[in-house]
Design an enzyme around this catalytic site. Structure first.
Site, PDB file in Angstrom:
ATOM      1  N   CYS A  83      -0.036  -1.122  -1.577  1.00 36.15           N
ATOM      2  CA  CYS A  83      -0.629  -0.431  -0.423  1.00 36.15           C
ATOM      3  C   CYS A  83      -2.149  -0.436  -0.496  1.00 36.15           C
ATOM      4  O   CYS A  83      -2.821  -0.606   0.518  1.00 36.15           O
ATOM      5  CB  CYS A  83      -0.192   1.037  -0.373  1.00 36.15           C
ATOM      6  SG  CYS A  83       1.514   1.308  -0.777  1.00 36.15           S
ATOM      7  N   ASP A  84      -2.690  -0.221  -1.676  1.00 31.55           N
ATOM      8  CA  ASP A  84      -4.118   0.100  -1.771  1.00 31.55           C
ATOM      9  C   ASP A  84      -4.957  -0.961  -2.479  1.00 31.55           C
ATOM     10  O   ASP A  84      -6.184  -0.862  -2.489  1.00 31.55           O
ATOM     11  CB  ASP A  84      -4.296   1.444  -2.510  1.00 31.55           C
ATOM     12  CG  ASP A  84      -3.606   2.575  -1.757  1.00 31.55           C
ATOM     13  OD1 ASP A  84      -3.549   2.504  -0.528  1.00 31.55           O
ATOM     14  OD2 ASP A  84      -3.130   3.519  -2.412  1.00 31.55           O
ATOM     15  N   CYS A 114       0.319   3.098  -5.649  1.00 28.78           N
ATOM     16  CA  CYS A 114       0.902   1.903  -5.017  1.00 28.78           C
ATOM     17  C   CYS A 114      -0.136   0.792  -4.905  1.00 28.78           C
ATOM     18  O   CYS A 114      -1.015   0.841  -4.035  1.00 28.78           O
ATOM     19  CB  CYS A 114       1.428   2.280  -3.633  1.00 28.78           C
ATOM     20  SG  CYS A 114       2.101   0.877  -2.736  1.00 28.78           S
TER      21      CYS A 114
END
Ligand code: NAP
Length: 308
Positions: free
Chosen positions: A137-138, A134
């Protein structure tokens, strides 16, 4: 044992739409949300192709709007995971979560799909330490670093483009020499100076000392192997349906997707399915929403038919 008219399992676009429609039909649906309200779109940075939002919006923003709309019409959301179902004895269906046990007259399965893994050495070991599924997200953790993206579809390119906000260089590693992604994304990726491509190549191992430091690559045409230093490995190679709960209970195709007819009926009468658990082809928010709507309408008709 709590008794429910309709349980919707899953809270992505298909599940929340099914909840909205069964709510508006006065069926007082219970949504069991799973581990992430909104499912995969909660992890999506930008949604540009959902009609009605010409400027686009973020995945979490869209989830929040869908949740509010479903709840406005009486849907109740339980933040819990289904751990067991029994569809084999017909309605009412047994549904068990971590916290409770239910009996539901009808069930709508909308549990979606999960990112596919490469299944190479180092992948599991380095999740959260350089391996990610992701970008949204990261990506932030890779500011000023170099990353590789594995895959050649829309997700790989969309996330690769997103990652250039943070990373100094994004190398897309694809197993063929042609991208699967649509033309618009291809154009944006080719025009992005931070993005490079490695063709006809697979990742054979992810290595490092505590964190990701390099990938071992193999060219599938020449069989040549090489090592590429990198700080991160983002994997976007498709999805697998989240079918574990339903094995032996609902008919599935060879790829593990739940089989439905045009009316979203599964092989168990009174159980309907919508979204990516039964759709390998389209996998768009717009199509999942349509399937959630159809499943809810058929569920309502099926319940009315039994009562009437
Ligand atoms: P996808 O279209 O199935 O693409 C998966 C990619 O990963 C393909 O390029 C495939 O290679 C590669 N791949 C698969 N298994 C692999 C393996 N074991 N090792 C190396 N490479 C592997 O999946 P997706 O990109 O996640 O997209 C899924 C669906 O969502 C699609 O319908 C897509 O259109 C849609 N989507 C749309 C948007 C958008 O419209 N903005 C954004 C994201 C996703 P091959 O090409 O050789 O098969």
């Amino acid at each position: 044992m709590e008794k429910e008219k309709v349980i919707v399992i899953g809270s992505g676009p298909a599940g929340l739409t099914a909840a909205l429609y069964t709510g508006r039909a006065d069926l007082n649906p219970l949504v069991i949300a799973g581990d992430l309200l909104g499912g995969q779109i909660s992890l999506t940075n930008e949604v540009e192709n959902y009609p009605g939002f010409p400027e686009g919006l973020t995945g979490p923003e869209l989830v929040e709007l869908m949740r509010q709309q479903a709840e406005r019409f009486g849907a109740r959301i339980e933040y819990d995971m289904v751990t067991e179902v029994d569809f084999t004895r017909g309605s009412p269906f047994y549904v068990k979560t971590h916290q409770k046990e239910y009996e539901a007259e009808a069930v709508i399965v909308a549990v979606g799909a999960s990112p596919r893994k490469l299944h190479v050495p180092g992948e599991d070991e380095f999740v959260g330490r350089g391996v990610s599924y992701c970008g949204t997200c990261d990506g932030f953790f890779f500011r000023g670093k170099e990353v590789v993206v594995v895959g050649g579809g829309d997700s790989a390119l969309e996330e690769g483009i997103f990652l250039t906000k943070f990373a100094t260089k994004v190398t897309i590693i694809h197993r063929r020499d042609q991208l699967r992604a649509g033309a618009a994304l291809q154009k944006r990726a080719y025009n992005n100076e931070k993005i490079g491509f490695v063709w006809d190549t697979v990742v054979e191992a992810i290595e490092g000392d505590g964190v990701v430091q390099r990938v071992r690559l193999r060219n599938v045409k020449t069989d040549e192997t090489s090592i590429m230093p990198t700080d991160g490995v983002f994997i976007f190679i498709g999805h697998d349906p989240n079918n574990a709960l339903f094995k032996g209970q609902l008919e599935m195709n060879d790829a593990g997707y739940v089989v439905t007819d045009r009316e979203m009926r599964t092989s168990a009468e009174g159980v309907f399915a919508a979204g990516e658990i039964q759709d390998h082809t389209f996998r768009q928010i717009a199509t999942s929403v349509g399937q959630g709507c159809a499943a809810a309408m058929m569920c309502e008709r099926w319940l009315a038919g039994r009562e009437g």
